[in-house]
Design an enzyme around this catalytic site. Structure first.
Site, short mmCIF file in Angstrom:
data_model
loop_
_atom_site.label_atom_id
_atom_site.label_comp_id
_atom_site.label_asym_id
_atom_site.label_seq_id
_atom_site.Cartn_x
_atom_site.Cartn_y
_atom_site.Cartn_z
CB CYS A 1 -3.49 -10.92 3.32
SG CYS A 1 -2.00 -10.19 2.57
CB CYS B 1 -4.08 -7.86 0.81
SG CYS B 1 -2.85 -8.74 -0.18
#
Length: 178
Positions: free
Chosen positions: A130, A133
């Site tokens: 991700c 993130c």
């Protein structure tokens, strides 16, 4: 159960991983809680039972019960967040104005130093792929005063554990059919 058992289980073609695993487990860049929390969280994120069992057993000897639980908490919450934020990112801002509405209380109150929890979340987000993130956790870590070397060492630890898990999965699968 230990890092040594994982090294012994790796096939010859994964010799680099064996050496890297030995090196990362002796790092001086991360303190003991940072290192073992990162290794545990990364192991859980790989979803490989052998890697998690071996690293989990050794992590239990090197982490407080609270830190052990917090590292697993980082994996759990990132399992949700990484899917959500990666998916929302694919939608190119079309849903950015909507409230997520997901509970994430552990991030505010992890039960350990928040920077360590962020480090573990950063490692798991790297394993889970991700980018949103990873960038967000790296920014938070740097604002908290965590050095670039420590962030980079956590990234290396996550990468090594992930590679070990993939090598063992491949070897076990091929042994079962061969």
């Amino acid at each position: 159960m230990s890092i040594e058992n994982l090294k012994a289980a790796l096939p010859e073609y994964a010799k680099d991983l064996k050496l890297n695993l030995g090196s990362i487990s002796r790092t001086t860049v991360l303190d003991e809680e940072q290192l073992w929390g990162t290794l545990l969280a990364s192991a859980a994120a790989t979803r490989n039972a052998q890697v998690l069992a071996e690293i989990g057993a050794e992590a239990a000897d090197n982490l407080s019960a609270q830190a052990y639980q917090a590292a697993l908490g980082a994996v759990s919450i990132m399992g949700m967040n990484n899917v959500f934020y990666r998916g929302r990112g694919f939608l190119e801002g079309q849903y950015d104005d909507l409230r997520a509405g997901l509970r994430m209380n552990i991030i505010a109150n992890p039960g350990v130093d928040k920077a360590n929890f962020e480090l573990w979340s950063f490692a798991v987000s790297s394993v889970n792929g991700c980018s949103h993130c990873v960038v967000a956790h790296e920014h938070t870590l740097r604002e908290a005063g965590v050095g670039r070397e420590a962030v980079f060492e956590a990234l290396k630890a996550a990468a090594i554990v992930c590679g070990v898990a993939q090598a063992l999965t491949a070897a076990q699968t091929l042994a079962a059919v061969g």
